[in-house]
Design an enzyme around this catalytic site. Structure first.
Site, PDB file in Angstrom:
ATOM      1  N   CYS A   1     -23.183-115.649 -14.452  1.00  2.53           N
ATOM      2  CA  CYS A   1     -23.936-114.539 -15.516  1.00  2.53           C
ATOM      3  C   CYS A   1     -24.811-113.838 -14.612  1.00  2.53           C
ATOM      4  O   CYS A   1     -24.330-113.260 -13.642  1.00  2.53           O
ATOM      5  CB  CYS A   1     -24.392-114.992 -16.947  1.00  2.53           C
TER       6      CYS A   1
ATOM      7  N   ARG B   1     -26.587-117.870 -19.376  1.00  7.53           N
ATOM      8  CA  ARG B   1     -25.747-117.711 -20.043  1.00  7.53           C
ATOM      9  C   ARG B   1     -24.123-118.054 -19.483  1.00  7.53           C
ATOM     10  O   ARG B   1     -23.445-118.860 -20.659  1.00  7.53           O
ATOM     11  CB  ARG B   1     -25.641-116.567 -20.546  1.00  7.53           C
TER      12      ARG B   1
END
Length: 284
Positions: free
Chosen positions: A242, A247
């Site tokens: 990410c 994430r």
């Protein structure tokens, strides 16, 4: 046909509530980006949870890396966590709790879990929040443990994987970041890299597509369907990234703990590294 299975790493609010007085279970909220003052924790947290600022506990103090085995052992021992302690994380934002789970697993503490949905699901189910701060635990001895390097991939290996039909690179960022319009997630400062775009050939699977409205994980069948839709099948080696890898660890957790995939690695350098490197290809 793959059967559904419950992951021992993902626990419900009911599971946590039944163990709030268990001395062998430690519940920890991770204060992530935007929570530097731990304001959400102060306003109301799951009872019994302590709060850690993510970089202070999960990163090396100087290098852009995770704590060394000796530092990891010292930090856990000082926090009253033994080799046999069950650690349960949740985060604010939610991805930081899963990042802590991934970091602990990578650094060698295997008895670690994620509170499914964190504070969001806890509150949505009508469970009480607390503003009390638990008394610090007495320090204990924690041994040196080895890192699990199979969970992680570096930039050179990612570069070597470009164009390999057996490898799928999954980008867990927002559409705006993936399409090269931003380097920071919408609603946050547009900073973190000098170049906009994505790693060439990356498939887009925004991390929130794997979560329900209360931030809990979707059923495994829906997660596998989302993977199949972007061409990340069980026959592929999968790399997740990410902007800073928080994430990306949500994707890793969903793939390994819920969808039953074993060949998954996190590129923790993510776009803050790739988007600043000299000479690497960028796609838009």
């Amino acid at each position: 046909m793959m059967t559904e299975r419950a992951s021992p790493a993902l626990v419900s609010p009911a599971w946590v509530e039944s163990r709030l007085r268990d001395p062998c279970v430690r519940l920890i909220e991770i204060a992530g980006l935007g929570q530097e003052q731990m304001q959400s924790y102060a306003a109301g947290h799951v009872p019994g949870a302590t709060c850690w600022e993510w970089k202070h506990m999960l990163w090396d103090t100087h290098a852009r890396d995770f704590p060394s085995p000796d530092v990891f052992a010292t930090r856990l021992g000082d926090a009253g966590i033994s080799r046999h302690t069950t650690v349960v994380f949740y985060g604010e934002p939610v991805q930081f709790g899963i990042y802590a789970w991934w970091t602990f697993r990578y650094c060698g503490h295997t008895d670690v879990k994620v509170l499914d949905g964190g504070r969001h699901r806890w509150a949505a189910e009508g469970r009480a929040l607390s503003t009390d701060t638990p008394v610090p635990m007495q320090a204990v001895a924690y041994p040196l443990v080895e890192r699990n390097e199979s969970m992680r991939i570096g930039r050179d290996a990612v570069l070597a994987a470009l164009g390999d039909v057996n490898q799928v690179i999954l980008d867990g960022r927002s559409p705006e970041e993936f399409n090269g319009h931003r380097v920071g997630a919408p609603g946050n400062p547009d900073t973190g890299a000098l170049r906009y775009g994505r790693i060439p050939g990356a498939r887009h699977l925004m991390f929130e597509a794997l979560l329900n409205a209360d931030k809990s994980f979707k059923p495994a069948a829906q997660i596998r369907a989302a993977l199949d839709a972007v061409g990340a099948t069980e026959n592929h080696d999968i790399i997740t990234y990410c902007r800073m890898s928080h994430r990306a660890t949500v994707l890793y957790f969903a793939l390994t703990e819920l969808a039953g995939r074993s060949r998954v690695r996190v590129y923790d350098g993510s776009w803050t590294e790739w988007g600043n490197l000299v000479g690497v290809p960028v796609e838009r």
